[in-house]
Design a protein around this motif. Sequence first.
Motif, mmCIF file in Angstrom:
data_model
loop_
_atom_site.group_PDB
_atom_site.id
_atom_site.type_symbol
_atom_site.label_atom_id
_atom_site.label_comp_id
_atom_site.label_asym_id
_atom_site.label_seq_id
_atom_site.Cartn_x
_atom_site.Cartn_y
_atom_site.Cartn_z
ATOM 1 N N VAL A 30 42.204 44.466 41.154
ATOM 2 C CA VAL A 30 41.997 44.806 42.600
ATOM 3 C C VAL A 30 40.964 46.094 43.593
ATOM 4 O O VAL A 30 41.543 45.495 44.787
ATOM 5 C CB VAL A 30 43.357 45.550 41.981
ATOM 6 N N MET A 31 40.804 46.941 42.970
ATOM 7 C CA MET A 31 39.664 47.726 43.869
ATOM 8 C C MET A 31 38.646 47.145 44.178
ATOM 9 O O MET A 31 38.388 47.602 45.254
ATOM 10 C CB MET A 31 40.017 48.998 42.762
ATOM 11 N N LEU A 64 35.450 51.684 41.543
ATOM 12 C CA LEU A 64 36.545 51.262 39.475
ATOM 13 C C LEU A 64 35.062 50.299 38.673
ATOM 14 O O LEU A 64 35.559 49.605 38.708
ATOM 15 C CB LEU A 64 37.916 50.979 39.058
ATOM 16 N N PRO A 65 34.176 51.416 38.084
ATOM 17 C CA PRO A 65 33.724 49.782 37.110
ATOM 18 C C PRO A 65 34.367 49.323 36.366
ATOM 19 O O PRO A 65 34.686 50.267 35.881
ATOM 20 C CB PRO A 65 32.372 51.083 36.492
ATOM 21 N N ALA A 66 34.018 48.530 35.599
ATOM 22 C CA ALA A 66 34.835 47.567 34.226
ATOM 23 C C ALA A 66 34.211 48.589 33.072
ATOM 24 O O ALA A 66 33.146 48.934 32.701
ATOM 25 C CB ALA A 66 34.839 46.307 33.936
ATOM 26 N N ILE A 260 29.554 58.517 36.466
ATOM 27 C CA ILE A 260 30.726 59.900 36.680
ATOM 28 C C ILE A 260 31.778 58.867 35.179
ATOM 29 O O ILE A 260 32.005 59.766 34.284
ATOM 30 C CB ILE A 260 31.803 59.936 37.715
ATOM 31 N N TRP A 261 31.905 57.625 35.293
ATOM 32 C CA TRP A 261 33.135 57.278 33.972
ATOM 33 C C TRP A 261 32.569 57.625 32.357
ATOM 34 O O TRP A 261 33.128 57.652 31.652
ATOM 35 C CB TRP A 261 32.998 55.797 34.295
ATOM 36 N N ALA A 262 30.668 57.325 32.498
ATOM 37 C CA ALA A 262 30.565 57.852 30.665
ATOM 38 C C ALA A 262 30.658 59.039 30.391
ATOM 39 O O ALA A 262 30.771 59.220 29.571
ATOM 40 C CB ALA A 262 29.017 56.929 31.200
#
Length: 295
Positions: A30-31, A64-66, A260-262
């Motif tokens: 979606v994002m 938003l990374p998968a 960032i997510w990592a």
Amino acid sequence: MLTKIIEKKWFALVSLVLALLALWYAAALVMNGKQIIQNYERKHQTWTYSQVIDQAYTVKRPMLPAPHQVAIELKKSIFDKSVTSKRSLIYHAQITLNSTLLGFALGSLLGILIAIGIVHNKTLESSLMPWVIASQTIPILAIAPIIVVVLGAINITGVVPKAIISMYLSFFPVTIAMAKGLRASDTLHEELMYTYNASAKQVFWKLRWYSAQPYLFASLKVAIAAALVGAIVAELPTGAQGGLGSRLLSGSYYGQTEQIWAALIVSALLGSILVWIVGLVEKRLLSRRGGPANV
């Protein structure tokens, strides 16, 4: 057969993980899809839903990374880099860990000392406890730069300023829990010790400290997680050159959401390991006190 599988503990865990991954992929579609559509419209190009779906999980700098994109970044940052490289998350995690452990040790010691003083001195309780509670209403992001600047003015830099910020967040749960635990001893046991002419020191070490230990370890689990948060937050406004906080900051500067997510996932894993270690020490202590060894 199916009922037995559903009753297994691992089934609930696997189901939760799969549900979170499915929700994550859906949110990424979606994002990132909105981002791709905006790019097409900005260039006055036509687009189809199949194109959006195909590109949603491969777009560079996604909103938003998968999960698989984060997994690739984790592999690059952990396994493909030397632990001494500044691009390695292990290198940054070690820096944050040093501040966390020092701040946790200082915060735990401070919390225990304040709790002992509060329990044994009513004047200290009425005068100090309101300040202890009020200290937690101050946003850590507001005082972190102040602490770093003040300590830097007297040539105290490096790990110590970040450890002090970690201490600031971690001492509070220890203080509150220890104050409760030191007062949790049985009144009859306390009166019995005084009947045998036990000193205040003996009552403390043989009764109060013993009864406070379960409360202490419960608070230490909260405190070490808070200390990790404090160390990461301390690295954000101070412009630190190393640490998970600096990794988050650099990722936000350059729009590297995978980075960032990592870093967030490594932070969560580090916090889980630290809490697990505290729990392991607690179990060993319970077994030495006569509790079950495999609680």
